[in-house]
Design a protein around this motif. Structure first.
Motif, PDB file in Angstrom:
ATOM      1  N   ALA A   1      -5.753 -65.156 -22.822  1.00 18.37           N
ATOM      2  CA  ALA A   1      -4.956 -64.741 -21.668  1.00 18.37           C
ATOM      3  C   ALA A   1      -5.467 -63.408 -21.143  1.00 18.37           C
ATOM      4  N   GLY A   2      -4.965 -63.042 -19.952  1.00 15.92           N
ATOM      5  CA  GLY A   2      -5.328 -61.777 -19.332  1.00 15.92           C
ATOM      6  C   GLY A   2      -4.128 -61.119 -18.687  1.00 15.92           C
ATOM      7  N   VAL A   3      -4.149 -59.800 -18.635  1.00 18.47           N
ATOM      8  CA  VAL A   3      -3.096 -59.012 -17.996  1.00 18.47           C
ATOM      9  C   VAL A   3      -3.747 -57.910 -17.181  1.00 18.47           C
TER      10      VAL A   3
ATOM     11  N   ALA B   1      -6.796 -64.743 -31.395  1.00 12.48           N
ATOM     12  CA  ALA B   1      -6.473 -64.636 -29.972  1.00 12.48           C
ATOM     13  C   ALA B   1      -7.529 -63.837 -29.230  1.00 12.48           C
ATOM     14  N   SER B   2      -7.567 -64.041 -27.910  1.00 10.27           N
ATOM     15  CA  SER B   2      -8.455 -63.288 -27.029  1.00 10.27           C
ATOM     16  C   SER B   2      -7.624 -62.779 -25.855  1.00 10.27           C
ATOM     17  N   LEU B   3      -7.562 -61.458 -25.703  1.00 11.11           N
ATOM     18  CA  LEU B   3      -6.777 -60.848 -24.640  1.00 11.11           C
ATOM     19  C   LEU B   3      -7.666 -59.928 -23.820  1.00 11.11           C
ATOM     20  N   ALA B   4      -7.658 -60.135 -22.494  1.00 13.21           N
ATOM     21  CA  ALA B   4      -8.318 -59.215 -21.554  1.00 13.21           C
ATOM     22  C   ALA B   4      -7.219 -58.402 -20.876  1.00 13.21           C
TER      23      ALA B   4
ATOM     24  N   ALA C   1      -9.809 -61.905 -33.875  1.00 20.66           N
ATOM     25  CA  ALA C   1      -9.241 -61.725 -32.538  1.00 20.66           C
ATOM     26  C   ALA C   1     -10.107 -60.759 -31.745  1.00 20.66           C
ATOM     27  N   VAL C   2      -9.964 -60.824 -30.414  1.00 25.29           N
ATOM     28  CA  VAL C   2     -10.776 -59.979 -29.530  1.00 25.29           C
ATOM     29  C   VAL C   2      -9.876 -59.366 -28.463  1.00 25.29           C
ATOM     30  N   LEU C   3      -9.988 -58.048 -28.304  1.00 28.48           N
ATOM     31  CA  LEU C   3      -9.362 -57.342 -27.190  1.00 28.48           C
ATOM     32  C   LEU C   3     -10.447 -56.755 -26.300  1.00 28.48           C
ATOM     33  N   SER C   4     -10.419 -57.133 -25.013  1.00 31.80           N
ATOM     34  CA  SER C   4     -11.303 -56.520 -24.019  1.00 31.80           C
ATOM     35  C   SER C   4     -10.428 -55.693 -23.084  1.00 31.80           C
ATOM     36  N   SER C   5     -10.519 -54.379 -23.201  1.00 35.54           N
ATOM     37  CA  SER C   5      -9.659 -53.475 -22.439  1.00 35.54           C
ATOM     38  C   SER C   5     -10.497 -52.652 -21.476  1.00 35.54           C
ATOM     39  N   TYR C   6      -9.965 -52.493 -20.264  1.00 39.53           N
ATOM     40  CA  TYR C   6     -10.687 -51.733 -19.235  1.00 39.53           C
ATOM     41  C   TYR C   6      -9.672 -50.869 -18.485  1.00 39.53           C
TER      42      TYR C   6
ATOM     43  N   ASP D   1     -19.187 -53.822 -13.221  1.00 42.73           N
ATOM     44  CA  ASP D   1     -19.457 -55.239 -13.453  1.00 42.73           C
ATOM     45  C   ASP D   1     -18.906 -55.732 -14.789  1.00 42.73           C
ATOM     46  N   GLN D   2     -18.450 -54.816 -15.646  1.00 41.07           N
ATOM     47  CA  GLN D   2     -17.964 -55.206 -16.968  1.00 41.07           C
ATOM     48  C   GLN D   2     -16.450 -55.397 -17.015  1.00 41.07           C
ATOM     49  N   VAL D   3     -15.766 -55.293 -15.871  1.00 36.17           N
ATOM     50  CA  VAL D   3     -14.329 -55.561 -15.838  1.00 36.17           C
ATOM     51  C   VAL D   3     -14.109 -57.011 -16.265  1.00 36.17           C
ATOM     52  N   PRO D   4     -13.258 -57.272 -17.265  1.00 37.05           N
ATOM     53  CA  PRO D   4     -13.196 -58.625 -17.841  1.00 37.05           C
ATOM     54  C   PRO D   4     -12.425 -59.650 -17.015  1.00 37.05           C
ATOM     55  N   LEU D   5     -11.754 -59.228 -15.921  1.00 36.99           N
ATOM     56  CA  LEU D   5     -10.995 -60.158 -15.088  1.00 36.99           C
ATOM     57  C   LEU D   5     -11.509 -60.077 -13.658  1.00 36.99           C
ATOM     58  N   ALA D   6     -11.861 -61.221 -13.087  1.00 39.24           N
ATOM     59  CA  ALA D   6     -12.623 -61.260 -11.837  1.00 39.24           C
ATOM     60  C   ALA D   6     -11.903 -60.583 -10.677  1.00 39.24           C
TER      61      ALA D   6
END
Length: 459
Positions: free
Chosen positions: A202-204, A247-250, A275-280, A435-440
């Motif tokens: 999921a993404g937030v 889980a994978s969270l952006a 689990a993976v967290l991609s935070s920006y 360009d590395q923002v995980p949500l388009a």
């Protein structure tokens, strides 16, 4: 204790302005008895502890000694839900982010809009007080708050929860917009809890924006027009991210506040096994804007990818503090924060990689790059390591310096004016991290915003 009515859009709402940060005032905010008890206890703990100063290591290089808490009053509400509709400008900003699975809008910490396009079997959205596990969810990640997170515990009016059900694969992000619109001297306390259940994806996207001078859908950040002085406000957001096993969270946070606003924000996360967290995070506004990011890797083979971009202008101070806390074996963290400061602005980055005993095979990296564009600007960068285990791989590094003269000479030798050459170099500096923002949807908006702050028009 007085009240004042304020009109927003077509619907009035009654707003309670509390004169001081006391346990009594925390206790009168609306909510369930357990929430009232939690608020009162937090206010008592805050009142009994000394305020932070620049002598404290975690506040070193900051402007906290210039902060006068007595100038601010916490804002609350006695109105029901959905009393205030977001403006057309907020609608346009949300629409610019593209498809979404849910929308939450708070105004001065009060829930104004709640909408979901997916079923409750995938995501549950709402007030923490309305959630069946709300009492146990709030404070699960940030278990020992101090100073300003305690103040958030005491005066957050409508803590919001995003609960992604175990196994759910949610293609579009939930968008949370925290709008700050109160009069000068108002203190606002947004609070968000995100739980990504086991095996979810999921993404937030969470925004904190000024209603008058914040972010536009085209990425511009206008200032107050005319002779009107910008409102001086205090904004204390706290976000807790639980990323359960597998889980994978952006998660993307965007801050665009007015030039007189103080922000003191805290983001805390726990990351489970595999689990993976991609935070920006991106910081565009605020007179003094601080973000503390604590990321705890608590499950074997968990991973975090932490990114941030910021551009300081005028007399801004942008302050970032990070903790990559490795508590389990074979965990990975990769941090890259990049920023530029111009005119008389100032930035601070202070980061710590901590590897606890037993966290063997840890792989951690911490990098901070800073461009200083004018003689009056300044950047501090302080990376640190605290390692209690032997079989690990950790690295950290930072750079602070002006625009590369060889790049400037190359552009100017081809007929580009010096000012334009610098703008292009700064834009290029940010292109890679934008360009590395995980949500388009957020990627496009952040790219336009960074370009606009760099003085470059993007097509």
């Amino acid at each position: 204790m007085g009240t004042e009515a304020r009109r927003s859009g077509l619907d009035p709402r009654e707003v309670l302005i509390l004169p001081t940060f006391t346990p009594e005032n925390a206790g009168v905010l609306p909510g369930d008895p357990w929430l009232a008890r939690r608020r009162t206890a937090a206010a008592e703990a805050f009142a009994s502890a000394p305020l932070p100063t620049e002598k404290d290591e975690v506040w070193r290089y900051s402007r906290i000694d210039q902060h006068d808490l007595d100038r601010f009053r916490p804002a609350g509400t006695v109105a029901g839900p959905d009393a205030t509709a977001p403006s057309e400008r907020i609608h346009a900003l949300v629409s610019s982010l593209g498809p979404r699975s849910g929308l939450v809008v708070t105004i001065d910490g009060v829930l104004a809009t709640l909408a979901s396009t997916v079923g409750d079997d995938l995501i549950s959205l709402g007030r923490v007080s309305d959630h069946a596990e709300g009492e146990s969810l709030l404070g699960t990640v940030l278990v020992d708050p101090h100073d300003f997170p305690l103040l958030n515990d005491a005066f957050a009016v409508d803590p919001v929860v995003v609960d992604v059900r175990p196994g759910a694969n949610v293609a579009d992000p939930v968008v949370i917009v925290n709008v700050v619109s109160g009069a000068g001297g108002t203190a606002v306390f947004p609070r968000t809890v995100v739980r990504a259940g086991e095996g979810t994806s999921a993404g937030v996207i969470e925004l904190v924006v000024d209603a008058d001078t914040g972010l536009l859908a085209d990425g511009h950040t206008p200032w107050t027009s005319g002779d009107e002085a910008p409102a001086d406000r205090l904004v204390v957001p706290v976000t807790e991210l639980q990323v359960h096993d597998g889980a994978s969270l952006a998660y993307v946070s965007i801050q665009s506040l007015g030039p007189a606003t103080w922000q003191i924000a805290h983001q805390a996360s726990t990351i489970g096994a595999h689990a993976v967290l991609s935070s920006y995070a991106v910081a565009l506004g605020g007179g003094y804007a601080r973000l503390r990011t604590d990321s705890a890797l608590v499950g074997e083979s968990g991973a975090s990818r932490l990114r941030a971009a910021f551009i300081g202008r005028h007399e801004q101070m942008l302050d970032f503090r990070t903790l990559q806390d490795h508590r389990a074996p074979r965990t990975t963290s990769d941090l890259l924060f990049m920023g530029a400061v111009a005119e008389t602005s100032h930035s601070v980055y202070s980061g710590l990689i901590r590897v606890r005993r037993g966290a063997v095979k840890t792989d951690a990296m911490q990098t901070n790059h800073n461009l200083v564009l004018d003689e009056g600007a300044h950047a501090d960068s302080v990376p640190n390591l605290d390692i209690e285990e032997n079989d690990v791989k950790c690295s950290h590094g930072s750079t602070v310096g002006p625009v590369d003269e060889d790049q400037r000479y190359y552009l100017e030798s081809r007929g580009i004016e010096p000012e334009r050459a610098e703008q292009l170099i700064v834009a290029g500096f940010f292109d890679s991290i934008a360009d590395q923002v995980p949500l388009a949807g957020a990627r496009d908006l952040i790219g336009r915003s960074l370009a606009e702050r760099s003085g470059v028009t993007r097509g």
